[in-house]
Motif scaffolding. Structure first.
Motif, PDB file in Angstrom:
ATOM      1  N   PRO A 106       0.810  -1.341   0.012  1.00  0.00           N
ATOM      2  CA  PRO A 106      -0.055   0.040  -0.001  1.00  0.00           C
ATOM      3  C   PRO A 106       0.951   1.515  -0.050  1.00  0.00           C
ATOM      4  N   ASN A 107       2.215   1.263   0.261  1.00  0.00           N
ATOM      5  CA  ASN A 107       3.039   2.450   0.010  1.00  0.00           C
ATOM      6  C   ASN A 107       2.798   3.137  -1.510  1.00  0.00           C
ATOM      7  N   LEU A 108       3.343   4.241  -1.202  1.00  0.00           N
ATOM      8  CA  LEU A 108       2.809   4.911  -2.455  1.00  0.00           C
ATOM      9  C   LEU A 108       3.866   4.598  -3.547  1.00  0.00           C
ATOM     10  N   ASP A 109       3.366   4.481  -5.041  1.00  0.00           N
ATOM     11  CA  ASP A 109       4.335   4.199  -6.183  1.00  0.00           C
ATOM     12  C   ASP A 109       5.299   5.317  -6.425  1.00  0.00           C
ATOM     13  N   ALA A 133       8.943   0.218   4.829  1.00  0.00           N
ATOM     14  CA  ALA A 133       9.612   1.240   4.366  1.00  0.00           C
ATOM     15  C   ALA A 133       9.146   1.618   2.737  1.00  0.00           C
ATOM     16  N   ASN A 134       9.163   2.679   2.426  1.00  0.00           N
ATOM     17  CA  ASN A 134       8.948   3.149   1.117  1.00  0.00           C
ATOM     18  C   ASN A 134      10.505   2.984   0.524  1.00  0.00           C
ATOM     19  N   ASP A 135      10.576   3.121  -1.031  1.00  0.00           N
ATOM     20  CA  ASP A 135      12.129   2.979  -1.383  1.00  0.00           C
ATOM     21  C   ASP A 135      12.476   4.484  -1.289  1.00  0.00           C
ATOM     22  N   MET A 136      13.348   4.610  -0.129  1.00  0.00           N
ATOM     23  CA  MET A 136      13.530   6.103   0.363  1.00  0.00           C
ATOM     24  C   MET A 136      14.597   6.680  -0.663  1.00  0.00           C
ATOM     25  N   PRO A 280       1.100  -9.952   2.982  1.00  0.00           N
ATOM     26  CA  PRO A 280       2.132  -8.837   2.759  1.00  0.00           C
ATOM     27  C   PRO A 280       3.244  -9.024   2.157  1.00  0.00           C
ATOM     28  N   VAL A 281       3.625  -8.067   1.176  1.00  0.00           N
ATOM     29  CA  VAL A 281       4.915  -8.121   0.686  1.00  0.00           C
ATOM     30  C   VAL A 281       6.107  -7.202   1.455  1.00  0.00           C
ATOM     31  N   ILE A 282       7.050  -7.722   1.719  1.00  0.00           N
ATOM     32  CA  ILE A 282       8.343  -6.824   2.231  1.00  0.00           C
ATOM     33  C   ILE A 282       9.197  -6.818   1.140  1.00  0.00           C
ATOM     34  N   PRO A 283       9.602  -5.868   0.739  1.00  0.00           N
ATOM     35  CA  PRO A 283      10.593  -5.422  -0.360  1.00  0.00           C
ATOM     36  C   PRO A 283      12.035  -5.724   0.467  1.00  0.00           C
ATOM     37  N   GLU A 284      12.993  -6.212  -0.566  1.00  0.00           N
ATOM     38  CA  GLU A 284      14.340  -6.508   0.175  1.00  0.00           C
ATOM     39  C   GLU A 284      15.028  -5.267   0.801  1.00  0.00           C
TER      40      GLU A 284
END
Length: 377
Positions: A106-109, A133-136, A280-284
Protein backbone atom coordinates in the motif's frame (compact mmCIF):
# COMPACT_ATOMS: atom_id res chain seq x y z
CA UNK A 1 -15.67 -9.31 21.53
CA UNK A 2 -13.87 -12.42 22.70
CA UNK A 3 -10.94 -11.48 20.46
CA UNK A 4 -10.76 -7.72 19.80
CA UNK A 5 -8.86 -6.19 16.92
CA UNK A 6 -6.51 -4.38 19.31
CA UNK A 7 -5.77 -4.46 23.02
CA UNK A 8 -3.32 -2.04 24.67
CA UNK A 9 -0.40 -3.74 26.38
CA UNK A 10 0.94 -2.41 29.66
CA UNK A 11 4.37 -3.37 30.96
CA UNK A 12 3.55 -2.85 34.64
CA UNK A 13 5.67 0.25 35.16
CA UNK A 14 3.25 2.79 33.69
CA UNK A 15 1.42 3.58 36.95
CA UNK A 16 4.69 3.69 38.89
CA UNK A 17 6.11 6.24 36.48
CA UNK A 18 2.89 8.27 36.47
CA UNK A 19 3.13 8.45 40.27
CA UNK A 20 6.75 9.55 40.01
CA UNK A 21 5.78 12.27 37.55
CA UNK A 22 3.14 13.52 39.98
CA UNK A 23 5.60 13.44 42.88
CA UNK A 24 8.10 15.40 40.78
CA UNK A 25 5.66 18.28 41.02
CA UNK A 26 5.75 19.01 37.29
CA UNK A 27 3.17 17.24 35.21
CA UNK A 28 2.97 19.74 32.34
CA UNK A 29 5.14 19.44 29.24
CA UNK A 30 8.90 18.94 29.02
CA UNK A 31 9.37 17.41 32.43
CA UNK A 32 11.83 14.71 33.48
CA UNK A 33 10.05 11.87 31.67
CA UNK A 34 9.78 13.83 28.44
CA UNK A 35 13.52 14.42 28.57
CA UNK A 36 14.19 10.71 29.10
CA UNK A 37 11.99 9.80 26.13
CA UNK A 38 13.83 12.31 23.94
CA UNK A 39 17.17 10.83 25.00
CA UNK A 40 15.95 7.30 24.29
CA UNK A 41 15.07 8.04 20.68
CA UNK A 42 18.16 10.14 19.97
CA UNK A 43 20.46 7.49 21.45
CA UNK A 44 18.82 4.33 20.09
CA UNK A 45 17.97 5.48 16.58
CA UNK A 46 20.39 8.35 16.04
CA UNK A 47 17.64 10.89 15.36
CA UNK A 48 19.24 14.35 15.34
CA UNK A 49 16.50 15.95 17.42
CA UNK A 50 13.12 14.74 18.65
CA UNK A 51 10.24 16.47 20.38
CA UNK A 52 7.27 14.66 21.86
CA UNK A 53 3.90 15.99 20.72
CA UNK A 54 0.31 15.43 21.74
CA UNK A 55 -0.27 13.31 18.63
CA UNK A 56 1.21 12.28 15.30
CA UNK A 57 -1.34 14.64 13.76
CA UNK A 58 0.23 17.54 15.66
CA UNK A 59 3.70 16.42 14.56
CA UNK A 60 2.56 16.56 10.94
CA UNK A 61 1.00 19.99 11.48
CA UNK A 62 4.29 21.18 12.94
CA UNK A 63 6.08 19.81 9.86
CA UNK A 64 3.78 21.79 7.57
CA UNK A 65 4.54 24.99 9.48
CA UNK A 66 8.28 24.29 9.56
CA UNK A 67 8.61 23.93 5.79
CA UNK A 68 6.57 27.14 5.45
CA UNK A 69 3.69 25.75 3.42
CA UNK A 70 1.65 28.53 1.84
CA UNK A 71 -1.36 28.83 -0.42
CA UNK A 72 -0.43 27.66 -3.91
CA UNK A 73 2.20 25.17 -2.74
CA UNK A 74 1.66 21.56 -3.79
CA UNK A 75 2.38 18.52 -1.66
CA UNK A 76 2.49 14.96 -3.01
CA UNK A 77 0.85 12.48 -0.64
CA UNK A 78 -0.44 8.91 -1.02
CA UNK A 79 -4.21 8.65 -1.14
CA UNK A 80 -4.14 5.43 0.88
CA UNK A 81 -3.41 6.91 4.29
CA UNK A 82 -5.04 8.41 7.35
CA UNK A 83 -6.58 11.83 6.88
CA UNK A 84 -3.95 13.53 9.10
CA UNK A 85 -1.27 12.94 6.46
CA UNK A 86 -3.11 15.31 4.13
CA UNK A 87 -5.07 17.50 6.53
CA UNK A 88 -1.91 18.94 8.10
CA UNK A 89 -1.07 20.56 4.76
CA UNK A 90 -4.64 21.44 3.82
CA UNK A 91 -4.73 23.54 7.01
CA UNK A 92 -1.84 25.60 5.56
CA UNK A 93 -3.78 26.01 2.27
CA UNK A 94 -1.61 23.66 0.23
CA UNK A 95 -2.93 21.86 -2.83
CA UNK A 96 -2.80 18.13 -2.24
CA UNK A 97 -1.67 15.98 -5.16
CA UNK A 98 -2.55 12.39 -4.39
CA UNK A 99 -0.29 9.59 -5.59
CA UNK A 100 -1.38 6.01 -6.21
CA UNK A 101 -0.17 3.03 -4.19
CA UNK A 102 2.32 0.46 -5.37
CA UNK A 103 1.15 -2.77 -6.95
CA UNK A 104 2.86 -4.92 -4.32
CA UNK A 105 2.09 -2.98 -1.12
CA UNK A 106 0.00 0.00 0.00
CA UNK A 107 2.93 2.44 0.08
CA UNK A 108 2.97 5.11 -2.59
CA UNK A 109 4.30 4.15 -6.02
CA UNK A 110 7.60 6.04 -6.04
CA UNK A 111 7.91 5.60 -9.80
CA UNK A 112 4.88 7.87 -10.26
CA UNK A 113 6.21 10.73 -8.15
CA UNK A 114 8.32 12.48 -10.79
CA UNK A 115 5.35 12.80 -13.13
CA UNK A 116 3.46 14.71 -10.41
CA UNK A 117 6.20 17.27 -9.74
CA UNK A 118 5.98 20.80 -11.12
CA UNK A 119 7.29 24.23 -10.16
CA UNK A 120 4.69 24.51 -7.39
CA UNK A 121 5.65 21.26 -5.69
CA UNK A 122 7.20 21.86 -2.28
CA UNK A 123 7.23 18.50 -0.51
CA UNK A 124 6.74 14.76 -0.74
CA UNK A 125 5.06 12.98 2.16
CA UNK A 126 5.80 9.26 2.34
CA UNK A 127 3.72 7.00 4.59
CA UNK A 128 5.45 3.83 5.76
CA UNK A 129 2.32 1.69 5.79
CA UNK A 130 2.34 -1.20 8.31
CA UNK A 131 5.87 -0.11 9.25
CA UNK A 132 7.22 -1.16 5.84
CA UNK A 133 9.64 1.29 4.25
CA UNK A 134 9.07 3.13 1.02
CA UNK A 135 11.99 3.05 -1.40
CA UNK A 136 13.62 6.02 0.29
CA UNK A 137 16.69 6.25 -1.94
CA UNK A 138 14.47 6.93 -4.95
CA UNK A 139 12.43 9.45 -2.96
CA UNK A 140 15.48 11.29 -1.65
CA UNK A 141 17.09 11.37 -5.11
CA UNK A 142 13.96 12.99 -6.54
CA UNK A 143 13.83 15.47 -3.67
CA UNK A 144 17.45 16.45 -4.26
CA UNK A 145 16.90 16.75 -8.02
CA UNK A 146 13.92 19.11 -7.66
CA UNK A 147 14.76 20.83 -4.37
CA UNK A 148 11.85 19.36 -2.39
CA UNK A 149 11.36 18.57 1.27
CA UNK A 150 10.64 14.99 2.36
CA UNK A 151 8.42 14.26 5.33
CA UNK A 152 8.14 10.71 6.64
CA UNK A 153 4.77 9.80 8.10
CA UNK A 154 6.21 7.08 10.30
CA UNK A 155 3.13 6.72 12.50
CA UNK A 156 3.31 2.91 12.24
CA UNK A 157 7.04 2.57 11.73
CA UNK A 158 8.85 2.58 15.05
CA UNK A 159 11.91 0.30 15.05
CA UNK A 160 11.67 -0.37 11.32
CA UNK A 161 14.40 0.25 8.76
CA UNK A 162 15.18 1.15 5.17
CA UNK A 163 18.29 -0.93 4.62
CA UNK A 164 20.36 0.08 7.67
CA UNK A 165 18.65 3.42 8.29
CA UNK A 166 15.87 3.75 10.88
CA UNK A 167 12.63 5.01 9.40
CA UNK A 168 12.15 8.57 10.54
CA UNK A 169 15.86 9.35 10.21
CA UNK A 170 15.93 9.84 6.44
CA UNK A 171 13.62 12.70 5.45
CA UNK A 172 13.92 16.32 6.54
CA UNK A 173 11.21 15.69 9.12
CA UNK A 174 9.28 12.69 10.42
CA UNK A 175 6.18 12.07 12.54
CA UNK A 176 5.50 9.12 14.84
CA UNK A 177 2.38 7.99 16.69
CA UNK A 178 2.02 6.49 20.16
CA UNK A 179 -1.74 6.01 19.92
CA UNK A 180 -2.97 2.93 21.75
CA UNK A 181 -3.11 0.97 18.47
CA UNK A 182 0.64 1.33 17.88
CA UNK A 183 3.55 -0.89 18.93
CA UNK A 184 4.47 1.34 21.88
CA UNK A 185 1.81 3.58 23.31
CA UNK A 186 1.00 6.50 25.57
CA UNK A 187 -2.77 6.49 24.96
CA UNK A 188 -2.62 9.52 22.72
CA UNK A 189 0.74 10.96 21.76
CA UNK A 190 3.26 11.48 19.02
CA UNK A 191 6.69 12.81 18.14
CA UNK A 192 8.32 14.96 15.52
CA UNK A 193 11.83 14.09 14.36
CA UNK A 194 13.95 16.93 12.99
CA UNK A 195 16.77 15.71 10.75
CA UNK A 196 17.32 18.96 8.84
CA UNK A 197 19.33 21.19 11.16
CA UNK A 198 17.83 24.40 9.84
CA UNK A 199 14.51 23.47 11.48
CA UNK A 200 15.80 22.57 14.93
CA UNK A 201 15.51 25.90 16.74
CA UNK A 202 12.23 26.86 15.08
CA UNK A 203 10.66 23.49 15.92
CA UNK A 204 11.01 24.25 19.63
CA UNK A 205 9.41 27.66 19.14
CA UNK A 206 6.44 26.40 17.11
CA UNK A 207 5.83 23.66 19.69
CA UNK A 208 5.79 26.25 22.50
CA UNK A 209 3.00 28.47 21.15
CA UNK A 210 5.40 30.47 19.00
CA UNK A 211 7.56 31.52 21.95
CA UNK A 212 11.24 30.99 22.74
CA UNK A 213 10.28 29.62 26.14
CA UNK A 214 12.42 26.48 25.85
CA UNK A 215 15.56 28.56 25.36
CA UNK A 216 14.57 30.63 28.42
CA UNK A 217 14.22 27.54 30.61
CA UNK A 218 17.70 26.40 29.51
CA UNK A 219 19.08 29.79 30.60
CA UNK A 220 20.07 30.81 27.08
CA UNK A 221 18.02 34.05 27.19
CA UNK A 222 16.91 36.23 30.12
CA UNK A 223 13.25 36.45 29.07
CA UNK A 224 11.02 34.89 26.49
CA UNK A 225 8.36 36.26 24.17
CA UNK A 226 6.23 35.69 21.10
CA UNK A 227 8.54 35.30 18.12
CA UNK A 228 6.70 33.10 15.58
CA UNK A 229 3.45 31.28 14.88
CA UNK A 230 2.84 28.08 16.78
CA UNK A 231 0.54 26.21 19.09
CA UNK A 232 0.61 24.08 22.23
CA UNK A 233 1.95 20.85 20.80
CA UNK A 234 3.76 19.42 23.84
CA UNK A 235 2.20 16.59 25.88
CA UNK A 236 1.90 16.36 29.65
CA UNK A 237 4.79 14.67 31.42
CA UNK A 238 2.43 11.97 32.71
CA UNK A 239 1.90 10.99 29.07
CA UNK A 240 5.67 10.75 28.62
CA UNK A 241 5.82 8.63 31.80
CA UNK A 242 3.55 6.04 30.19
CA UNK A 243 5.62 6.13 27.02
CA UNK A 244 8.93 5.64 28.84
CA UNK A 245 7.63 2.47 30.49
CA UNK A 246 6.85 1.19 27.00
CA UNK A 247 10.15 2.26 25.47
CA UNK A 248 12.11 0.42 28.15
CA UNK A 249 10.39 -2.75 26.93
CA UNK A 250 10.62 -2.01 23.21
CA UNK A 251 12.79 -5.01 22.33
CA UNK A 252 10.52 -7.39 24.25
CA UNK A 253 7.39 -5.93 22.65
CA UNK A 254 8.91 -6.09 19.19
CA UNK A 255 10.02 -9.69 19.57
CA UNK A 256 6.52 -10.82 20.53
CA UNK A 257 4.81 -8.83 17.78
CA UNK A 258 7.14 -10.25 15.16
CA UNK A 259 6.37 -13.76 16.43
CA UNK A 260 2.63 -13.14 15.99
CA UNK A 261 3.23 -11.77 12.48
CA UNK A 262 5.35 -14.79 11.52
CA UNK A 263 2.72 -17.25 12.77
CA UNK A 264 0.01 -15.59 10.67
CA UNK A 265 2.24 -15.51 7.62
CA UNK A 266 3.34 -19.12 7.83
CA UNK A 267 -0.14 -20.45 8.61
CA UNK A 268 -1.88 -18.54 5.80
CA UNK A 269 0.69 -19.22 3.09
CA UNK A 270 -1.27 -22.22 1.79
CA UNK A 271 -4.36 -20.04 1.19
CA UNK A 272 -2.17 -17.55 -0.64
CA UNK A 273 -0.59 -20.26 -2.79
CA UNK A 274 -4.05 -21.52 -3.70
CA UNK A 275 -5.06 -18.03 -4.81
CA UNK A 276 -7.67 -17.28 -2.15
CA UNK A 277 -5.81 -14.38 -0.55
CA UNK A 278 -2.66 -12.32 -0.93
CA UNK A 279 -0.19 -11.79 1.92
CA UNK A 280 1.91 -8.73 2.77
CA UNK A 281 4.99 -8.18 0.62
CA UNK A 282 8.13 -6.85 2.29
CA UNK A 283 10.63 -5.45 -0.24
CA UNK A 284 14.28 -6.49 0.06
CA UNK A 285 15.25 -3.00 1.28
CA UNK A 286 12.69 -3.01 4.13
CA UNK A 287 12.34 -4.66 7.54
CA UNK A 288 9.21 -5.84 9.33
CA UNK A 289 8.42 -4.22 12.69
CA UNK A 290 5.35 -6.35 13.44
CA UNK A 291 2.95 -3.44 13.42
CA UNK A 292 0.01 -5.25 11.80
CA UNK A 293 -0.91 -8.26 9.76
CA UNK A 294 -3.23 -7.85 6.80
CA UNK A 295 -4.53 -10.04 4.02
CA UNK A 296 -5.92 -9.03 0.64
CA UNK A 297 -9.23 -10.67 -0.23
CA UNK A 298 -10.36 -11.29 -3.81
CA UNK A 299 -13.25 -8.83 -3.63
CA UNK A 300 -14.94 -6.34 -1.35
CA UNK A 301 -17.91 -8.69 -1.01
CA UNK A 302 -15.66 -11.58 -0.01
CA UNK A 303 -13.91 -9.37 2.54
CA UNK A 304 -17.25 -8.43 4.10
CA UNK A 305 -18.21 -12.09 4.24
CA UNK A 306 -15.01 -12.97 6.08
CA UNK A 307 -15.52 -10.09 8.51
CA UNK A 308 -19.01 -11.38 9.30
CA UNK A 309 -17.79 -14.98 9.60
CA UNK A 310 -15.20 -13.95 12.20
CA UNK A 311 -17.65 -11.64 13.96
CA UNK A 312 -20.06 -14.56 14.38
CA UNK A 313 -17.37 -16.11 16.55
CA UNK A 314 -16.73 -12.86 18.49
CA UNK A 315 -13.58 -11.99 16.56
CA UNK A 316 -13.10 -8.48 15.23
CA UNK A 317 -11.18 -8.02 11.98
CA UNK A 318 -11.32 -4.62 10.28
CA UNK A 319 -10.53 -3.02 6.95
CA UNK A 320 -8.52 0.18 6.84
CA UNK A 321 -8.38 3.47 4.93
CA UNK A 322 -10.92 4.67 2.43
CA UNK A 323 -9.33 6.37 -0.57
CA UNK A 324 -8.81 10.02 0.39
CA UNK A 325 -9.17 11.20 -3.20
CA UNK A 326 -12.74 9.90 -3.13
CA UNK A 327 -13.60 11.30 0.30
CA UNK A 328 -16.56 13.58 0.88
CA UNK A 329 -14.19 16.45 1.59
CA UNK A 330 -11.80 16.02 -1.31
CA UNK A 331 -13.44 14.31 -4.26
CA UNK A 332 -14.72 17.54 -5.82
CA UNK A 333 -11.24 19.08 -5.88
CA UNK A 334 -9.33 15.97 -6.90
CA UNK A 335 -7.92 16.29 -10.42
CA UNK A 336 -9.91 13.20 -11.50
CA UNK A 337 -6.87 10.99 -12.08
CA UNK A 338 -7.68 7.34 -11.48
CA UNK A 339 -5.79 5.76 -8.60
CA UNK A 340 -6.61 2.09 -9.11
CA UNK A 341 -4.22 0.56 -6.58
CA UNK A 342 -5.39 2.91 -3.84
CA UNK A 343 -8.95 1.79 -4.51
CA UNK A 344 -7.81 -1.83 -4.63
CA UNK A 345 -6.37 -1.68 -1.10
CA UNK A 346 -9.37 0.28 0.13
CA UNK A 347 -11.70 -2.47 -1.13
CA UNK A 348 -9.64 -5.62 -0.48
CA UNK A 349 -7.38 -5.16 2.55
CA UNK A 350 -8.39 -6.75 5.86
CA UNK A 351 -6.46 -6.39 9.12
CA UNK A 352 -6.48 -9.35 11.49
CA UNK A 353 -6.48 -9.09 15.31
CA UNK A 354 -2.98 -8.12 16.39
CA UNK A 355 -1.74 -7.25 19.86
CA UNK A 356 1.00 -8.28 22.28
CA UNK A 357 -1.22 -10.48 24.45
CA UNK A 358 -2.90 -12.34 21.59
CA UNK A 359 -2.65 -15.92 22.84
CA UNK A 360 -1.49 -18.83 20.69
CA UNK A 361 -4.90 -20.48 21.14
CA UNK A 362 -6.75 -17.36 20.02
CA UNK A 363 -4.47 -16.89 17.03
CA UNK A 364 -4.95 -20.54 16.09
CA UNK A 365 -8.72 -20.07 16.27
CA UNK A 366 -8.57 -17.01 13.97
CA UNK A 367 -6.52 -18.92 11.43
CA UNK A 368 -8.82 -21.97 11.65
CA UNK A 369 -11.88 -19.81 11.01
CA UNK A 370 -10.27 -18.13 7.99
CA UNK A 371 -9.63 -21.57 6.50
CA UNK A 372 -13.16 -22.58 7.36
CA UNK A 373 -14.52 -19.54 5.50
CA UNK A 374 -12.49 -20.23 2.36
CA UNK A 375 -13.37 -23.94 2.39
CA UNK A 376 -16.93 -22.80 1.67
CA UNK A 377 -15.95 -20.43 -1.19
Amino acid sequence: MKIPFNKPYFTGKETKYIEQAVRNGKISGDGAFTKRCHEFFENKFGFKKVLLTTSCTDALEMAAILIDIKEGDEVIIPSYTFVSSANAFVLRNARIVFADSSSNNPNLDVDQIEGLINDKTKAIVVVHYAGIANDMQKVMDLAAKYGLYVIEDAAQAIDSYYRDQPLGAIGDLAAFSFHETKNVISGEGGMIVINNEKFMDRAEIIREKGTNRSAFFRGEIDKYGWVDIGSSFLPADVTAAILLAQLENLDKIQQRRKEIWAIYHKALTVLAEEGYIKLPVIPEYATNNGHMFYILCRSEKERQGLIQHLKKHDILAVFHYLSLHKSTFFHKIHDQRKLPMTDYYSDHLLRLPFYYELSPDDQELIIKLIYEFYSQC
